[in-house]
Motif scaffolding. Structure first.
Motif, mmCIF file in Angstrom:
data_model
loop_
_atom_site.group_PDB
_atom_site.id
_atom_site.type_symbol
_atom_site.label_atom_id
_atom_site.label_comp_id
_atom_site.label_asym_id
_atom_site.label_seq_id
_atom_site.Cartn_x
_atom_site.Cartn_y
_atom_site.Cartn_z
ATOM 1 N N LYS A 80 -35.648 25.026 42.564
ATOM 2 C CA LYS A 80 -36.590 25.740 41.689
ATOM 3 C C LYS A 80 -36.941 24.922 40.456
ATOM 4 O O LYS A 80 -37.992 25.124 39.860
ATOM 5 C CB LYS A 80 -36.003 27.090 41.262
ATOM 6 C CG LYS A 80 -35.840 28.069 42.403
ATOM 7 C CD LYS A 80 -35.235 29.357 41.882
ATOM 8 C CE LYS A 80 -34.977 30.337 43.013
ATOM 9 N NZ LYS A 80 -34.297 31.538 42.526
ATOM 10 N N SER A 81 -36.051 24.053 40.056
ATOM 11 C CA SER A 81 -36.317 23.205 38.891
ATOM 12 C C SER A 81 -35.393 22.004 38.927
ATOM 13 O O SER A 81 -34.434 21.960 39.699
ATOM 14 C CB SER A 81 -36.119 23.976 37.582
ATOM 15 O OG SER A 81 -34.756 24.240 37.373
ATOM 16 N N GLU A 82 -35.684 21.050 38.084
ATOM 17 C CA GLU A 82 -34.805 19.907 37.896
ATOM 18 C C GLU A 82 -34.237 20.009 36.500
ATOM 19 O O GLU A 82 -34.930 20.400 35.563
ATOM 20 C CB GLU A 82 -35.587 18.592 38.038
ATOM 21 C CG GLU A 82 -36.046 18.311 39.444
ATOM 22 C CD GLU A 82 -36.719 16.950 39.555
ATOM 23 O OE1 GLU A 82 -36.449 16.075 38.721
ATOM 24 O OE2 GLU A 82 -37.504 16.782 40.491
ATOM 25 N N PHE A 83 -32.997 19.650 36.370
ATOM 26 C CA PHE A 83 -32.401 19.657 35.037
ATOM 27 C C PHE A 83 -32.965 18.479 34.268
ATOM 28 O O PHE A 83 -32.830 17.336 34.679
ATOM 29 C CB PHE A 83 -30.875 19.580 35.114
ATOM 30 C CG PHE A 83 -30.234 19.578 33.762
ATOM 31 C CD1 PHE A 83 -30.284 20.700 32.962
ATOM 32 C CD2 PHE A 83 -29.599 18.451 33.272
ATOM 33 C CE1 PHE A 83 -29.701 20.713 31.704
ATOM 34 C CE2 PHE A 83 -29.012 18.446 32.022
ATOM 35 C CZ PHE A 83 -29.058 19.579 31.240
ATOM 36 N N ASN A 84 -33.633 18.772 33.159
ATOM 37 C CA ASN A 84 -34.282 17.712 32.395
ATOM 38 C C ASN A 84 -33.542 17.350 31.107
ATOM 39 O O ASN A 84 -34.022 16.541 30.340
ATOM 40 C CB ASN A 84 -35.726 18.114 32.075
ATOM 41 C CG ASN A 84 -35.813 19.415 31.309
ATOM 42 O OD1 ASN A 84 -34.808 19.922 30.835
ATOM 43 N ND2 ASN A 84 -37.000 19.974 31.208
ATOM 44 N N GLY A 85 -32.395 17.959 30.896
ATOM 45 C CA GLY A 85 -31.601 17.609 29.719
ATOM 46 C C GLY A 85 -32.038 18.293 28.440
ATOM 47 O O GLY A 85 -31.545 17.956 27.369
ATOM 48 N N ASP A 86 -32.969 19.251 28.537
ATOM 49 C CA ASP A 86 -33.377 19.967 27.328
ATOM 50 C C ASP A 86 -32.174 20.687 26.715
ATOM 51 O O ASP A 86 -31.368 21.277 27.433
ATOM 52 C CB ASP A 86 -34.460 21.008 27.645
ATOM 53 C CG ASP A 86 -35.821 20.376 27.904
ATOM 54 O OD1 ASP A 86 -36.007 19.202 27.531
ATOM 55 O OD2 ASP A 86 -36.683 21.058 28.484
ATOM 56 N N PRO A 87 -32.047 20.642 25.402
ATOM 57 C CA PRO A 87 -30.904 21.307 24.756
ATOM 58 C C PRO A 87 -31.074 22.827 24.753
ATOM 59 O O PRO A 87 -32.199 23.344 24.772
ATOM 60 C CB PRO A 87 -30.936 20.765 23.328
ATOM 61 C CG PRO A 87 -32.351 20.367 23.106
ATOM 62 C CD PRO A 87 -32.885 19.941 24.443
#
Length: 108
Positions: A80-87
């Motif tokens: 469903k999504s990729e982990f992009n490292g947003d805090p």
């Protein structure tokens, strides 16, 4: 033993276990907690109330942290999504107990 000119009024510790060790050392050195120095831990473990001087500590939202991590992981696994490292920001809570004193009034 070397002493400091301007002694600290408080010690903020990495976690409650370290704070309790600091408390033990300070007591061996004849410091009174919180009269001479305040101690604050972090994580609000069950140890925070295990001594006669109950530890002031910062509690982080464990349940909320776990839920967010699980949702992020499931979204990645399910595509469903990729982990992009947003805090992500979580709000800790200060649990006041008797290892801290009220701040002293500034000298004029």
């Amino acid at each position: 033993m070397q002493t400091l000119r301007d002694k600290p009024t408080a010690i903020f510790c990495y976690n409650d276990l370290i704070a309790l060790d600091v408390l033990k050392v300070l007591r061996k050195l004849n410091y009174k907690v919180p009269e001479d120095i305040s101690i604050v831990g972090y994580d609000n473990s069950h140890l925070a109330e295990a001594t006669e001087i109950n530890l002031t500590t910062v509690e982080h939202p464990k349940k909320e942290l776990g839920e967010k991590a699980a949702h992020l992981l499931l979204d990645v696994i399910e595509g469903k999504s990729e982990f992009n490292g947003d805090p992500y920001t979580f709000k800790p809570k200060l649990i006041m107990r008797n290892s801290t004193a009220k701040p002293a009034k500034p000298e004029e």
